[in-house]
Design a protein around this motif. Sequence first.
Motif, PDB file in Angstrom:
ATOM      1  N   CYS A  23      29.384  35.205  48.876  1.00 27.71           N
ATOM      2  CA  CYS A  23      30.271  34.420  48.023  1.00 27.71           C
ATOM      3  C   CYS A  23      31.158  35.504  46.988  1.00 27.71           C
ATOM      4  CB  CYS A  23      29.440  33.470  46.942  1.00 27.71           C
ATOM      5  SG  CYS A  23      28.671  32.222  47.896  1.00 27.71           S
ATOM      6  N   TYR A  24      30.268  36.575  46.477  1.00 27.83           N
ATOM      7  CA  TYR A  24      30.780  37.291  45.995  1.00 27.83           C
ATOM      8  C   TYR A  24      31.876  38.482  46.510  1.00 27.83           C
ATOM      9  CZ  TYR A  24      31.289  41.839  42.955  1.00 27.83           C
ATOM     10  OH  TYR A  24      31.727  42.807  42.296  1.00 27.83           O
ATOM     11  N   MET A  25      31.791  38.334  48.095  1.00 27.84           N
ATOM     12  CA  MET A  25      32.966  39.035  48.809  1.00 27.84           C
ATOM     13  C   MET A  25      34.171  38.436  48.849  1.00 27.84           C
ATOM     14  SD  MET A  25      31.820  41.993  49.268  1.00 27.84           S
ATOM     15  CE  MET A  25      33.020  42.605  50.315  1.00 27.84           C
ATOM     16  N   PHE A  26      34.115  37.008  48.485  1.00 26.19           N
ATOM     17  CA  PHE A  26      35.455  36.178  48.601  1.00 26.19           C
ATOM     18  C   PHE A  26      35.912  36.028  47.129  1.00 26.19           C
ATOM     19  CE2 PHE A  26      33.972  35.421  52.561  1.00 26.19           C
ATOM     20  CZ  PHE A  26      34.873  35.397  53.314  1.00 26.19           C
ATOM     21  N   SER A  27      35.521  36.281  46.053  1.00 23.86           N
ATOM     22  CA  SER A  27      35.802  36.329  44.758  1.00 23.86           C
ATOM     23  C   SER A  27      35.262  37.236  43.846  1.00 23.86           C
ATOM     24  CB  SER A  27      35.562  34.851  44.144  1.00 23.86           C
ATOM     25  OG  SER A  27      36.338  34.811  43.013  1.00 23.86           O
ATOM     26  N   ASN A  28      36.009  37.814  42.671  1.00 30.12           N
ATOM     27  CA  ASN A  28      35.369  38.739  41.828  1.00 30.12           C
ATOM     28  C   ASN A  28      35.161  37.913  40.507  1.00 30.12           C
ATOM     29  OD1 ASN A  28      37.971  38.637  41.239  1.00 30.12           O
ATOM     30  ND2 ASN A  28      38.284  40.882  41.023  1.00 30.12           N
ATOM     31  N   ASP A  29      35.605  36.616  40.561  1.00 32.05           N
ATOM     32  CA  ASP A  29      35.463  35.888  39.557  1.00 32.05           C
ATOM     33  C   ASP A  29      34.278  35.165  39.077  1.00 32.05           C
ATOM     34  OD1 ASP A  29      35.893  32.754  38.301  1.00 32.05           O
ATOM     35  OD2 ASP A  29      37.048  34.102  37.373  1.00 32.05           O
ATOM     36  N   GLN A  30      33.426  35.145  38.322  1.00 33.42           N
ATOM     37  CA  GLN A  30      31.946  34.821  38.233  1.00 33.42           C
ATOM     38  C   GLN A  30      32.110  33.400  38.090  1.00 33.42           C
ATOM     39  OE1 GLN A  30      30.586  36.556  34.421  1.00 33.42           O
ATOM     40  NE2 GLN A  30      29.905  38.381  35.477  1.00 33.42           N
ATOM     41  N   ASP A  31      32.727  32.575  37.627  1.00 32.73           N
ATOM     42  CA  ASP A  31      32.932  31.202  37.854  1.00 32.73           C
ATOM     43  C   ASP A  31      33.092  30.669  39.158  1.00 32.73           C
ATOM     44  OD1 ASP A  31      32.321  30.905  35.031  1.00 32.73           O
ATOM     45  OD2 ASP A  31      34.431  30.670  34.526  1.00 32.73           O
ATOM     46  N   GLU A  32      34.066  31.330  39.813  1.00 27.60           N
ATOM     47  CA  GLU A  32      34.397  30.912  41.254  1.00 27.60           C
ATOM     48  C   GLU A  32      33.246  31.319  41.987  1.00 27.60           C
ATOM     49  OE1 GLU A  32      38.174  31.314  44.448  1.00 27.60           O
ATOM     50  OE2 GLU A  32      38.054  32.849  42.743  1.00 27.60           O
ATOM     51  N   VAL A  33      32.456  32.476  41.948  1.00 30.07           N
ATOM     52  CA  VAL A  33      31.354  32.778  42.638  1.00 30.07           C
ATOM     53  C   VAL A  33      30.351  31.531  42.659  1.00 30.07           C
ATOM     54  CG1 VAL A  33      29.592  34.443  42.919  1.00 30.07           C
ATOM     55  CG2 VAL A  33      31.988  35.217  42.813  1.00 30.07           C
ATOM     56  N   ALA A  34      30.173  31.205  41.378  1.00 26.65           N
ATOM     57  CA  ALA A  34      29.149  30.226  40.980  1.00 26.65           C
ATOM     58  C   ALA A  34      29.539  28.887  41.786  1.00 26.65           C
ATOM     59  CB  ALA A  34      28.969  29.978  39.727  1.00 26.65           C
ATOM     60  N   ASP A  35      30.749  28.823  41.872  1.00 30.70           N
ATOM     61  CA  ASP A  35      31.393  27.680  42.405  1.00 30.70           C
ATOM     62  C   ASP A  35      30.995  27.479  43.995  1.00 30.70           C
ATOM     63  OD1 ASP A  35      32.229  26.196  39.950  1.00 30.70           O
ATOM     64  OD2 ASP A  35      34.339  26.743  40.423  1.00 30.70           O
ATOM     65  N   LEU A  36      31.343  28.786  44.522  1.00 33.78           N
ATOM     66  CA  LEU A  36      30.984  29.178  45.924  1.00 33.78           C
ATOM     67  C   LEU A  36      29.618  29.015  46.204  1.00 33.78           C
ATOM     68  CD1 LEU A  36      33.533  32.064  46.575  1.00 33.78           C
ATOM     69  CD2 LEU A  36      33.837  29.834  47.637  1.00 33.78           C
ATOM     70  N   PHE A  37      28.793  29.413  45.467  1.00 32.07           N
ATOM     71  CA  PHE A  37      27.426  29.389  45.721  1.00 32.07           C
ATOM     72  C   PHE A  37      26.989  27.989  45.537  1.00 32.07           C
ATOM     73  CE2 PHE A  37      23.013  29.516  44.677  1.00 32.07           C
ATOM     74  CZ  PHE A  37      22.616  30.669  45.288  1.00 32.07           C
ATOM     75  N   GLN A  38      27.389  27.087  44.815  1.00 30.72           N
ATOM     76  CA  GLN A  38      27.057  25.715  44.766  1.00 30.72           C
ATOM     77  C   GLN A  38      27.392  25.035  46.026  1.00 30.72           C
ATOM     78  OE1 GLN A  38      28.190  23.892  41.150  1.00 30.72           O
ATOM     79  NE2 GLN A  38      27.515  21.788  41.636  1.00 30.72           N
ATOM     80  N   GLU A  39      28.685  25.145  46.379  1.00 36.99           N
ATOM     81  CA  GLU A  39      29.200  24.796  47.809  1.00 36.99           C
ATOM     82  C   GLU A  39      28.643  25.033  48.717  1.00 36.99           C
ATOM     83  OE1 GLU A  39      31.551  21.768  48.946  1.00 36.99           O
ATOM     84  OE2 GLU A  39      31.754  22.363  46.977  1.00 36.99           O
ATOM     85  N   MET A  86      44.596  35.979  30.062  1.00 35.94           N
ATOM     86  CA  MET A  86      43.882  36.202  28.927  1.00 35.94           C
ATOM     87  C   MET A  86      44.230  37.736  28.419  1.00 35.94           C
ATOM     88  SD  MET A  86      40.356  34.478  30.006  1.00 35.94           S
ATOM     89  CE  MET A  86      39.399  35.894  29.885  1.00 35.94           C
ATOM     90  N   ASP A  87      44.038  37.814  26.932  1.00 36.65           N
ATOM     91  CA  ASP A  87      44.316  38.945  26.511  1.00 36.65           C
ATOM     92  C   ASP A  87      42.967  40.105  26.553  1.00 36.65           C
ATOM     93  OD1 ASP A  87      46.067  37.342  25.217  1.00 36.65           O
ATOM     94  OD2 ASP A  87      46.361  38.807  23.778  1.00 36.65           O
ATOM     95  N   ILE A  88      42.105  39.659  26.978  1.00 36.02           N
ATOM     96  CA  ILE A  88      40.883  40.344  27.369  1.00 36.02           C
ATOM     97  C   ILE A  88      40.345  40.451  28.959  1.00 36.02           C
ATOM     98  CG2 ILE A  88      39.666  39.937  25.095  1.00 36.02           C
ATOM     99  CD1 ILE A  88      37.665  38.156  26.677  1.00 36.02           C
ATOM    100  N   ASP A  89      39.933  41.330  29.287  1.00 33.92           N
ATOM    101  CA  ASP A  89      39.508  41.405  30.772  1.00 33.92           C
ATOM    102  C   ASP A  89      38.037  41.805  30.677  1.00 33.92           C
ATOM    103  OD1 ASP A  89      39.112  42.161  33.280  1.00 33.92           O
ATOM    104  OD2 ASP A  89      40.093  44.160  33.261  1.00 33.92           O
ATOM    105  N   PRO A  90      37.436  40.567  31.259  1.00 29.57           N
ATOM    106  CA  PRO A  90      35.981  40.391  31.288  1.00 29.57           C
ATOM    107  C   PRO A  90      35.295  41.428  32.213  1.00 29.57           C
ATOM    108  CG  PRO A  90      37.017  38.701  32.299  1.00 29.57           C
ATOM    109  CD  PRO A  90      38.094  39.397  31.831  1.00 29.57           C
TER     110      PRO A  90
END
Length: 165
Positions: A23-39, A86-90
């Motif tokens: 999942c992490y190799m397909f996204s670097n966004d934590q929320d998206e990784v969590a969504d992929l993981f769940q899927e 966003m003004d911040i970079d997480p």
Amino acid sequence: MKDFEYEFEQMVRTHRSTIYTVCYMFSNDQDEVADLFQEVLINLWKSMPSFEERSDVRSWIYRVSLNVCISIDRKKRRSRTVPLTMDIDPYEETETNQNSRQMDMLRRRIARLGQFDRAIILLWLENMSYEEIAAIMGITVKNVSVRLYRIKEELKNMSNVSDKP
């Protein structure tokens, strides 16, 4: 039914890092990784009764995980959404650790590869044998060898300029 749930829970506990890595190799966004993981978990749950154990469980999990991530990645590329800014970079680098920067650079380079090549290099980075990679990807061992050589060359040739976030 309880045994099935217990088996599934044990399988996920044992292989959660494998699923997360894909999942992490397909996204670097934590929320998206969590969504992929769940899927992936949903797909594993649905397909577990039909798993015939002709292959290794780990190989089957990789195959399901890769198929889910590739499918979602294709849909995402077709829909072309406009990202919110966003003004911040997480993901701002707070650690000056050289290894961390190199791993991040490698991840960004791998993310630029095609889906099939990304899957092959991911499996190779997970120390899978050429035979295991061939079985998961549905190609010959010779094809794995040739593709890995080309992928490694492509990663080496990617310019450092494009590695900046």
